[in-house]
Design a protein around this motif. Sequence first.
Motif, PDB file in Angstrom:
ATOM      1  N   GLY A  14      25.525  13.860  -7.238  1.00 43.07           N
ATOM      2  CA  GLY A  14      24.991  14.040  -5.957  1.00 43.07           C
ATOM      3  C   GLY A  14      24.771  15.328  -5.183  1.00 43.07           C
ATOM      4  N   VAL A  15      24.741  16.270  -5.962  1.00 44.83           N
ATOM      5  CA  VAL A  15      24.699  17.565  -5.503  1.00 44.83           C
ATOM      6  C   VAL A  15      23.801  18.535  -6.294  1.00 44.83           C
ATOM      7  CG1 VAL A  15      25.703  19.831  -4.552  1.00 44.83           C
ATOM      8  CG2 VAL A  15      26.904  17.600  -4.440  1.00 44.83           C
ATOM      9  N   ARG A  40      12.888  12.262  -6.464  1.00 44.51           N
ATOM     10  CA  ARG A  40      12.808  13.570  -7.104  1.00 44.51           C
ATOM     11  C   ARG A  40      14.327  14.241  -7.108  1.00 44.51           C
ATOM     12  NH1 ARG A  40       9.667  18.896  -4.709  1.00 44.51           N
ATOM     13  NH2 ARG A  40       9.738  20.034  -6.666  1.00 44.51           N
ATOM     14  N   PHE A  41      15.070  13.785  -6.227  1.00 45.51           N
ATOM     15  CA  PHE A  41      16.452  14.545  -6.079  1.00 45.51           C
ATOM     16  C   PHE A  41      17.057  14.011  -7.381  1.00 45.51           C
ATOM     17  CE2 PHE A  41      20.857  14.505  -5.060  1.00 45.51           C
ATOM     18  CZ  PHE A  41      21.250  15.614  -4.593  1.00 45.51           C
ATOM     19  N   ALA A  42      17.193  12.630  -7.569  1.00 50.14           N
ATOM     20  CA  ALA A  42      17.598  12.148  -8.813  1.00 50.14           C
ATOM     21  C   ALA A  42      17.416  12.666 -10.314  1.00 50.14           C
ATOM     22  CB  ALA A  42      17.469  10.709  -8.856  1.00 50.14           C
ATOM     23  N   ARG A  43      15.879  13.167 -10.070  1.00 46.92           N
ATOM     24  CA  ARG A  43      15.239  13.570 -11.585  1.00 46.92           C
ATOM     25  C   ARG A  43      16.035  15.102 -11.407  1.00 46.92           C
ATOM     26  NH1 ARG A  43      10.114  13.497 -10.229  1.00 46.92           N
ATOM     27  NH2 ARG A  43       9.999  15.642 -10.089  1.00 46.92           N
ATOM     28  N   LEU A  44      16.099  15.988 -10.434  1.00 49.53           N
ATOM     29  CA  LEU A  44      16.748  17.196 -10.632  1.00 49.53           C
ATOM     30  C   LEU A  44      18.161  17.457 -10.838  1.00 49.53           C
ATOM     31  CD1 LEU A  44      14.364  18.639  -7.413  1.00 49.53           C
ATOM     32  CD2 LEU A  44      14.233  19.102  -9.991  1.00 49.53           C
ATOM     33  N   ASP A  45      18.880  16.467 -10.245  1.00 48.66           N
ATOM     34  CA  ASP A  45      20.323  16.282 -10.337  1.00 48.66           C
ATOM     35  C   ASP A  45      20.672  15.851 -11.564  1.00 48.66           C
ATOM     36  OD1 ASP A  45      22.930  16.330  -9.807  1.00 48.66           O
ATOM     37  OD2 ASP A  45      22.923  14.416  -8.460  1.00 48.66           O
ATOM     38  N   LYS A  46      20.562  16.853 -12.692  1.00 48.25           N
ATOM     39  CA  LYS A  46      20.652  16.698 -14.019  1.00 48.25           C
ATOM     40  C   LYS A  46      22.136  16.047 -14.260  1.00 48.25           C
ATOM     41  CE  LYS A  46      16.691  18.155 -15.099  1.00 48.25           C
ATOM     42  NZ  LYS A  46      15.715  17.300 -15.282  1.00 48.25           N
ATOM     43  N   ASN A  47      23.106  16.384 -13.949  1.00 44.20           N
ATOM     44  CA  ASN A  47      24.514  16.169 -14.088  1.00 44.20           C
ATOM     45  C   ASN A  47      24.932  14.855 -13.024  1.00 44.20           C
ATOM     46  OD1 ASN A  47      24.845  17.363 -11.453  1.00 44.20           O
ATOM     47  ND2 ASN A  47      26.650  18.622 -12.392  1.00 44.20           N
ATOM     48  N   SER A  48      24.334  14.405 -12.279  1.00 42.46           N
ATOM     49  CA  SER A  48      24.287  13.085 -11.317  1.00 42.46           C
ATOM     50  C   SER A  48      25.476  13.071 -10.569  1.00 42.46           C
ATOM     51  CB  SER A  48      24.360  12.030 -12.377  1.00 42.46           C
ATOM     52  OG  SER A  48      23.250  11.838 -13.131  1.00 42.46           O
ATOM     53  N   ALA A  70      31.893  21.254  -4.211  1.00 47.33           N
ATOM     54  CA  ALA A  70      30.574  20.897  -4.498  1.00 47.33           C
ATOM     55  C   ALA A  70      29.632  21.108  -3.566  1.00 47.33           C
ATOM     56  CB  ALA A  70      30.426  19.586  -5.253  1.00 47.33           C
ATOM     57  N   ALA A  71      29.908  20.468  -2.180  1.00 48.26           N
ATOM     58  CA  ALA A  71      29.049  20.376  -1.163  1.00 48.26           C
ATOM     59  C   ALA A  71      28.753  21.887  -0.486  1.00 48.26           C
ATOM     60  CB  ALA A  71      29.694  19.508   0.081  1.00 48.26           C
ATOM     61  N   LYS A  72      29.661  22.746  -0.760  1.00 46.82           N
ATOM     62  CA  LYS A  72      29.501  24.087  -0.477  1.00 46.82           C
ATOM     63  C   LYS A  72      28.504  24.937  -1.336  1.00 46.82           C
ATOM     64  CE  LYS A  72      33.495  24.778   2.544  1.00 46.82           C
ATOM     65  NZ  LYS A  72      34.747  25.470   2.876  1.00 46.82           N
ATOM     66  N   SER A  73      28.605  24.450  -2.612  1.00 48.79           N
ATOM     67  CA  SER A  73      27.790  25.311  -3.640  1.00 48.79           C
ATOM     68  C   SER A  73      26.533  24.788  -4.212  1.00 48.79           C
ATOM     69  CB  SER A  73      28.871  25.518  -4.875  1.00 48.79           C
ATOM     70  OG  SER A  73      28.922  24.152  -5.545  1.00 48.79           O
ATOM     71  N   GLY A  74      26.136  23.693  -3.282  1.00 49.96           N
ATOM     72  CA  GLY A  74      24.796  22.890  -3.477  1.00 49.96           C
ATOM     73  C   GLY A  74      24.361  22.388  -2.434  1.00 49.96           C
TER      74      GLY A  74
END
Length: 144
Positions: A126-127, A116-124, A42-46
């Motif tokens: 952390g990426v 803002r990050f938490a709002r954008l991270d729809k699947n929660s 996940a860290a490499k794709s987000g």
Amino acid sequence: MIRQTIFVVALGLQTAVAVAQTTTPTPAPAQAQTAPSTSAPAAKSGITLEQFEARREKAFMRADTDNDGKVSLAEWTAFQTARKAKGDPAKSFARMDTNKDGFVDKGELDAFLAKRFARLDKNSDGVLSADERPGHKSAPKQEQ
């Protein structure tokens, strides 16, 4: 009350990311290790919260023309005008200036970005994946 909630959310996100980065995976059986992986980590794709904050903070601090470590409404308005940004700079500044002292400092910016990050991270997870990032062709159209 809202300030405490934002602080708790930001602290929780930072803790979750720190735990995720320091946790080592449990070794898998030998035969599973030989099979090629079909999914990228996940860290490499987000983008992680730290990467998101670093990018946004760097851009935001370009508005700090007097280099005092904080951005005033006048600096923010001039910066947004130069960028030809949409929307009212006073409204966006008011959302970030949580202590209403007329300046946005690093602490206020970090809290705003974590929210803002938490709002954008729809699947929660952390990426922010490509489809969760604003401006991506598959991202939902919403007010940022």
